[in-house]
Design an enzyme around this catalytic site. Structure first.
Site, mmCIF file in Angstrom:
data_model
loop_
_atom_site.group_PDB
_atom_site.id
_atom_site.type_symbol
_atom_site.label_atom_id
_atom_site.label_comp_id
_atom_site.label_asym_id
_atom_site.label_seq_id
_atom_site.Cartn_x
_atom_site.Cartn_y
_atom_site.Cartn_z
ATOM 1 N N LYS A 39 0.818 -1.196 0.000
ATOM 2 C CA LYS A 39 0.000 0.000 0.000
ATOM 3 C C LYS A 39 0.858 1.255 0.000
ATOM 4 O O LYS A 39 0.399 2.340 -0.313
ATOM 5 C CB LYS A 39 -0.876 0.015 1.275
ATOM 6 C CG LYS A 39 -1.739 -1.213 1.440
ATOM 7 C CD LYS A 39 -2.290 -1.260 2.885
ATOM 8 C CE LYS A 39 -2.899 -2.605 3.154
ATOM 9 N NZ LYS A 39 -3.234 -2.800 4.567
ATOM 10 N N ASP A 96 14.638 -1.807 0.822
ATOM 11 C CA ASP A 96 15.399 -2.083 2.030
ATOM 12 C C ASP A 96 16.395 -3.198 1.695
ATOM 13 O O ASP A 96 17.452 -2.940 1.136
ATOM 14 C CB ASP A 96 14.381 -2.470 3.114
ATOM 15 C CG ASP A 96 14.962 -2.582 4.500
ATOM 16 O OD1 ASP A 96 15.925 -1.880 4.800
ATOM 17 O OD2 ASP A 96 14.443 -3.376 5.303
ATOM 18 N N LYS A 134 17.592 2.357 1.058
ATOM 19 C CA LYS A 134 18.569 2.257 2.150
ATOM 20 C C LYS A 134 19.706 1.374 1.643
ATOM 21 O O LYS A 134 19.678 0.159 1.850
ATOM 22 C CB LYS A 134 17.939 1.561 3.367
ATOM 23 C CG LYS A 134 16.831 2.304 4.064
ATOM 24 C CD LYS A 134 16.432 1.513 5.313
ATOM 25 C CE LYS A 134 15.025 1.764 5.729
ATOM 26 N NZ LYS A 134 14.565 0.855 6.802
HETATM 27 P P1 IMP Z 1 12.686 -5.254 1.241
HETATM 28 O O1 IMP Z 1 12.145 -6.503 0.643
HETATM 29 O O2 IMP Z 1 13.541 -5.557 2.453
HETATM 30 O O3 IMP Z 1 13.407 -4.373 0.258
HETATM 31 O O4 IMP Z 1 11.459 -4.472 1.871
HETATM 32 C C1 IMP Z 1 10.670 -3.608 1.169
HETATM 33 C C2 IMP Z 1 9.390 -3.313 1.921
HETATM 34 O O5 IMP Z 1 9.613 -3.303 3.338
HETATM 35 C C3 IMP Z 1 8.884 -1.934 1.599
HETATM 36 O O6 IMP Z 1 8.017 -1.945 0.490
HETATM 37 C C4 IMP Z 1 8.211 -1.521 2.884
HETATM 38 O O7 IMP Z 1 6.859 -1.957 2.892
HETATM 39 C C5 IMP Z 1 8.958 -2.244 3.971
HETATM 40 N N1 IMP Z 1 9.968 -1.382 4.634
HETATM 41 C C6 IMP Z 1 11.317 -1.484 4.558
HETATM 42 N N2 IMP Z 1 11.925 -0.530 5.271
HETATM 43 C C7 IMP Z 1 10.947 0.213 5.820
HETATM 44 C C8 IMP Z 1 10.941 1.383 6.676
HETATM 45 O O8 IMP Z 1 11.969 1.972 7.071
HETATM 46 N N3 IMP Z 1 9.705 1.861 6.993
HETATM 47 C C9 IMP Z 1 8.547 1.291 6.585
HETATM 48 N N4 IMP Z 1 8.510 0.215 5.789
HETATM 49 C C10 IMP Z 1 9.691 -0.331 5.420
#
Ligand code: IMP
Ligand code: MG
Length: 187
Positions: free
Chosen positions: A48, A108, A136
């Site tokens: 979302k 992330d 990040k």
């Molecule tokens: P990844 O698979 O680790 O890259 O995570 C991506 C998803 O994690 C994003 O679409 C967010 O929904 C959530 N996410 C990662 N870091 C944050 C943060 O600092 N705040 C809020 N949601 C996060």
């Protein structure tokens, strides 16, 4: 019911204020409009969190574009990636032969998006790129090629402007750092 003032006490710092957000999103809109001139662009928003960013971004596009949405899950109410990615809602449209730009709130570890990109690639779009509001870089576990980035941020858990912590704080008009104590105390 907590008031907005109470909500904001849980934010330890404003990382990106409304003005910086809107200036950068206008720049991204200009860049994307120039890059996709003459193309019929399909924006795919990842639900979302990307909804706020996507609706502001598309108002800065000066080319014809359409939108569709996908929902995937990688986190179960926690701040750490479980590594499990599931499609909760698939696209309505067929993307074969389309120029697709995936719009994400934040990258992330990169696990979510790398899964999603593999999935979308198999549907044979004409082109497939990523536009992420935030990234990040320190946290990256898998390399994902991101064509457009709003802001590179440090390794902090952020909320607001679509980003949630346990489904809350999406409505804050800026990106703020969640109080680390709150983050540590909740499941
Ligand atoms: P990844 O698979 O680790 O890259 O995570 C991506 C998803 O994690 C994003 O679409 C967010 O929904 C959530 N996410 C990662 N870091 C944050 C943060 O600092 N705040 C809020 N949601 C996060
Ligand atoms: Mg989320």
């Amino acid at each position: 019911m907590s008031s907005q003032a109470e909500l904001e006490r849980l934010i330890s710092e404003t990382l990106i204020d409304e003005e910086r957000l809107s200036r950068r999103i206008a720049e991204l809109g200009e860049e994307i409009s120039a890059d996709y001139a003459g193309h019929d662009l399909l924006l795919v928003g990842v639900l979302k969190g990307a909804v706020f960013f996507m609706s502001d971004l598309m108002r800065h596009l000066t080319i014809p574009c359409e939108i569709d949405f996908m929902a995937i899950s990688s986190y179960a109410g926690a701040t750490e990636s479980s590594g499990v990615v599931r499609i909760l809602k698939d696209l309505d449209m067929n993307i074969e032969g389309r120029d697709v730009l995936v719009v994400e709130d934040i990258i992330d570890s990169g696990l979510t998006l790398s899964y999603l990109m593999r999935n979308l690639e198999s549907r044979e779009p004409a082109s497939l790129e990523i536009c992420a509001l935030l990234t990040k870089p320190e946290r990256r576990e898998i390399d994902v090629p991101v064509r457009y980035v709003g802001f590179e941020i440090p390794n902090r858990f952020v909320v607001g402007y679509g980003l949630d912590f346990d489904e809350k704080y999406r409505n804050l008009p800026y990106v703020g750092v969640l109080d680390p104590e709150l983050e540590a105390n909740l499941p």
